[in-house]
Design a protein around this motif. Structure first.
Motif, PDB file in Angstrom:
ATOM      1  N   VAL A   2       0.859  -1.184   0.000  1.00 12.34           N
ATOM      2  CA  VAL A   2       0.000   0.000   0.000  1.00 12.34           C
ATOM      3  C   VAL A   2       0.889   1.226   0.000  1.00 12.34           C
ATOM      4  CG1 VAL A   2      -1.746   1.309   1.242  1.00 12.34           C
ATOM      5  CG2 VAL A   2      -1.822  -1.191   1.248  1.00 12.34           C
ATOM      6  N   GLN A   3       0.558   2.168  -0.838  1.00 14.34           N
ATOM      7  CA  GLN A   3       1.268   3.443  -0.853  1.00 14.34           C
ATOM      8  C   GLN A   3       0.304   4.544  -0.411  1.00 14.34           C
ATOM      9  OE1 GLN A   3       1.352   1.494  -3.985  1.00 14.34           O
ATOM     10  NE2 GLN A   3       2.977   0.415  -2.892  1.00 14.34           N
ATOM     11  N   LEU A   4       0.770   5.379   0.493  1.00 13.14           N
ATOM     12  CA  LEU A   4      -0.029   6.487   1.013  1.00 13.14           C
ATOM     13  C   LEU A   4       0.746   7.785   0.812  1.00 13.14           C
ATOM     14  CD1 LEU A   4      -1.081   4.865   4.417  1.00 13.14           C
ATOM     15  CD2 LEU A   4      -2.409   4.930   2.303  1.00 13.14           C
ATOM     16  N   SER A  31     -12.495  -1.273   1.766  1.00 11.57           N
ATOM     17  CA  SER A  31     -12.466  -2.269   2.838  1.00 11.57           C
ATOM     18  C   SER A  31     -11.233  -2.111   3.725  1.00 11.57           C
ATOM     19  CB  SER A  31     -12.508  -3.681   2.260  1.00 11.57           C
ATOM     20  OG  SER A  31     -11.396  -3.918   1.421  1.00 11.57           O
ATOM     21  N   THR A  32     -10.712  -0.903   3.770  1.00  6.26           N
ATOM     22  CA  THR A  32      -9.496  -0.604   4.540  1.00  6.26           C
ATOM     23  C   THR A  32      -9.787   0.458   5.584  1.00  6.26           C
ATOM     24  OG1 THR A  32      -8.083  -1.117   2.645  1.00  6.26           O
ATOM     25  CG2 THR A  32      -7.123   0.236   4.399  1.00  6.26           C
ATOM     26  N   GLY A  33      -9.440   0.159   6.823  1.00  8.36           N
ATOM     27  CA  GLY A  33      -9.537   1.167   7.857  1.00  8.36           C
ATOM     28  C   GLY A  33      -8.436   2.193   7.691  1.00  8.36           C
ATOM     29  N   MET A  34      -8.777   3.462   7.798  1.00 10.49           N
ATOM     30  CA  MET A  34      -7.817   4.538   7.613  1.00 10.49           C
ATOM     31  C   MET A  34      -7.785   5.412   8.861  1.00 10.49           C
ATOM     32  SD  MET A  34      -6.675   3.988   4.574  1.00 10.49           S
ATOM     33  CE  MET A  34      -5.733   5.500   4.351  1.00 10.49           C
ATOM     34  N   ALA A  35      -6.629   5.949   9.161  1.00 10.91           N
ATOM     35  CA  ALA A  35      -6.487   6.774  10.356  1.00 10.91           C
ATOM     36  C   ALA A  35      -5.496   7.905  10.111  1.00 10.91           C
ATOM     37  CB  ALA A  35      -6.014   5.927  11.535  1.00 10.91           C
ATOM     38  N   TRP A  36      -5.664   8.947  10.888  1.00 11.53           N
ATOM     39  CA  TRP A  36      -4.702  10.047  10.946  1.00 11.53           C
ATOM     40  C   TRP A  36      -4.066  10.036  12.330  1.00 11.53           C
ATOM     41  CZ3 TRP A  36      -3.144  12.934   6.932  1.00 11.53           C
ATOM     42  CH2 TRP A  36      -3.944  12.979   5.792  1.00 11.53           C
ATOM     43  N   TYR A  91       1.673  15.274  10.683  1.00 11.56           N
ATOM     44  CA  TYR A  91       0.480  14.441  10.588  1.00 11.56           C
ATOM     45  C   TYR A  91       0.726  13.312   9.588  1.00 11.56           C
ATOM     46  CZ  TYR A  91      -2.279  17.640  13.384  1.00 11.56           C
ATOM     47  OH  TYR A  91      -2.772  18.389  14.431  1.00 11.56           O
ATOM     48  N   TYR A  92       0.375  12.110  10.022  1.00 11.45           N
ATOM     49  CA  TYR A  92       0.587  10.911   9.218  1.00 11.45           C
ATOM     50  C   TYR A  92      -0.738  10.214   8.929  1.00 11.45           C
ATOM     51  CZ  TYR A  92       5.458  11.286  10.778  1.00 11.45           C
ATOM     52  OH  TYR A  92       6.733  11.726  11.049  1.00 11.45           O
ATOM     53  N   CYS A  93      -0.821   9.699   7.731  1.00  8.51           N
ATOM     54  CA  CYS A  93      -1.928   8.848   7.341  1.00  8.51           C
ATOM     55  C   CYS A  93      -1.487   7.392   7.503  1.00  8.51           C
ATOM     56  CB  CYS A  93      -2.255   9.153   5.871  1.00  8.51           C
ATOM     57  SG  CYS A  93      -3.481   8.111   5.114  1.00  8.51           S
ATOM     58  N   ALA A  94      -2.405   6.541   7.975  1.00  8.52           N
ATOM     59  CA  ALA A  94      -2.086   5.130   8.160  1.00  8.52           C
ATOM     60  C   ALA A  94      -3.239   4.268   7.660  1.00  8.52           C
ATOM     61  CB  ALA A  94      -1.808   4.837   9.633  1.00  8.52           C
ATOM     62  N   ALA A  95      -2.881   3.101   7.160  1.00  8.24           N
ATOM     63  CA  ALA A  95      -3.883   2.153   6.664  1.00  8.24           C
ATOM     64  C   ALA A  95      -3.775   0.846   7.423  1.00  8.24           C
ATOM     65  CB  ALA A  95      -3.693   1.915   5.171  1.00  8.24           C
ATOM     66  N   ALA A  96      -4.922   0.318   7.807  1.00  8.70           N
ATOM     67  CA  ALA A  96      -4.965  -0.971   8.508  1.00  8.70           C
ATOM     68  C   ALA A  96      -5.211  -2.096   7.507  1.00  8.70           C
ATOM     69  CB  ALA A  96      -6.072  -0.939   9.553  1.00  8.70           C
ATOM     70  N   ILE A 100     -11.070  -1.859   9.832  1.00 10.47           N
ATOM     71  CA  ILE A 100     -10.960  -1.757  11.264  1.00 10.47           C
ATOM     72  C   ILE A 100      -9.964  -0.639  11.574  1.00 10.47           C
ATOM     73  CG2 ILE A 100      -9.027  -3.383  11.450  1.00 10.47           C
ATOM     74  CD1 ILE A 100     -10.409  -4.514  13.974  1.00 10.47           C
ATOM     75  N   TYR A 101     -10.053  -0.083  12.767  1.00 13.17           N
ATOM     76  CA  TYR A 101      -9.033   0.885  13.166  1.00 13.17           C
ATOM     77  C   TYR A 101      -8.486   0.492  14.527  1.00 13.17           C
ATOM     78  CZ  TYR A 101     -12.472   3.220  16.208  1.00 13.17           C
ATOM     79  OH  TYR A 101     -13.399   3.513  17.178  1.00 13.17           O
ATOM     80  N   TYR A 102      -7.306   0.999  14.806  1.00 15.20           N
ATOM     81  CA  TYR A 102      -6.637   0.754  16.073  1.00 15.20           C
ATOM     82  C   TYR A 102      -6.184   2.089  16.650  1.00 15.20           C
ATOM     83  CZ  TYR A 102      -6.205  -3.901  14.009  1.00 15.20           C
ATOM     84  OH  TYR A 102      -6.455  -5.117  13.408  1.00 15.20           O
ATOM     85  N   ILE A 103      -6.196   2.191  17.949  1.00 18.00           N
ATOM     86  CA  ILE A 103      -5.656   3.368  18.620  1.00 18.00           C
ATOM     87  C   ILE A 103      -4.129   3.299  18.640  1.00 18.00           C
ATOM     88  CG2 ILE A 103      -5.696   4.731  20.731  1.00 18.00           C
ATOM     89  CD1 ILE A 103      -8.374   4.476  19.242  1.00 18.00           C
ATOM     90  N   ASP A 104      -3.610   2.101  18.768  1.00 15.54           N
ATOM     91  CA  ASP A 104      -2.172   1.865  18.880  1.00 15.54           C
ATOM     92  C   ASP A 104      -1.514   1.981  17.508  1.00 15.54           C
ATOM     93  OD1 ASP A 104      -0.224  -0.958  20.212  1.00 15.54           O
ATOM     94  OD2 ASP A 104       0.376   0.918  19.250  1.00 15.54           O
ATOM     95  N   PRO A 105      -0.584   2.924  17.311  1.00 16.13           N
ATOM     96  CA  PRO A 105       0.042   3.080  16.000  1.00 16.13           C
ATOM     97  C   PRO A 105       0.853   1.872  15.556  1.00 16.13           C
ATOM     98  CG  PRO A 105       1.144   4.455  17.629  1.00 16.13           C
ATOM     99  CD  PRO A 105      -0.078   3.916  18.289  1.00 16.13           C
ATOM    100  N   THR A 106       1.302   1.050  16.479  1.00 17.12           N
ATOM    101  CA  THR A 106       2.111  -0.105  16.105  1.00 17.12           C
ATOM    102  C   THR A 106       1.273  -1.182  15.398  1.00 17.12           C
ATOM    103  OG1 THR A 106       1.814  -1.263  18.201  1.00 17.12           O
ATOM    104  CG2 THR A 106       3.639   0.296  18.073  1.00 17.12           C
ATOM    105  N   ARG A 107      -0.046  -1.032  15.417  1.00 20.93           N
ATOM    106  CA  ARG A 107      -0.910  -2.011  14.758  1.00 20.93           C
ATOM    107  C   ARG A 107      -1.087  -1.735  13.265  1.00 20.93           C
ATOM    108  NH1 ARG A 107      -4.133  -4.848  18.338  1.00 20.93           N
ATOM    109  NH2 ARG A 107      -4.478  -6.192  16.534  1.00 20.93           N
ATOM    110  N   TYR A 108      -0.533  -0.614  12.794  1.00 19.69           N
ATOM    111  CA  TYR A 108      -0.683  -0.256  11.388  1.00 19.69           C
ATOM    112  C   TYR A 108       0.570  -0.645  10.606  1.00 19.69           C
ATOM    113  CZ  TYR A 108      -4.772   2.469  12.631  1.00 19.69           C
ATOM    114  OH  TYR A 108      -6.020   2.861  13.075  1.00 19.69           O
TER     115      TYR A 108
END
Length: 121
Positions: A2-4, A31-36, A91-96, A100-108
């Motif tokens: 995945v490229q963001l 079908s991808t959880g996304m987070a900032w 600010y970073y964008c992250a994809a799971a 689903i999303y996670y609070i913990d950044p290490t899960r992305y």
């Protein structure tokens, strides 16, 4: 894979607004959880907002920031209003993996390169 790619950061005065964008490629975006997330100097990376089957906002940004997504454009946005100096960070964008999303950044697994947001007082 995945490229963001984030865009939209910059310098703004307190009380102003910015809109961040994150363009994604490489998997089924709908079908991808996304987070900032954001990370200020000397601080840990923290979640700001997330979008999966529902949305999540950190308490510090509730009522000021809005996360949205355009699945046709494979893009997630972060509208930031009433900005405060304490919002200054990269600010970073992250994809799971999965909707689903996670609070913990290490899960992305997937991260963008980051975009600087600076709010002057």
């Amino acid at each position: 894979q995945v490229q963001l790619v984030e865009s939209g950061g910059g310098l703004v005065q307190a009380g102003g607004s910015l809109r961040l964008s994150c363009a994604a490629s490489g998997r089924t975006f709908s079908s991808t959880g996304m987070a900032w997330f954001r990370q200020a100097p000397g601080k840990e990376r923290e979640i700001v907002a997330a979008s999966a089957s529902n949305t999540y906002y950190a308490e510090s940004v509730k009522g000021r920031f809005t996360i949205s997504r355009d699945n046709a454009k494979n893009t997630v946005y972060l509208q930031m209003n009433t900005l405060k100096p304490e919002d200054t960070a990269v600010y970073y964008c992250a994809a799971a993996v999965g909707l689903i999303y996670y609070i913990d950044p290490t899960r992305y697994y997937y991260w963008g390169q980051g975009t600087q947001v600076t709010v002057s007082s």
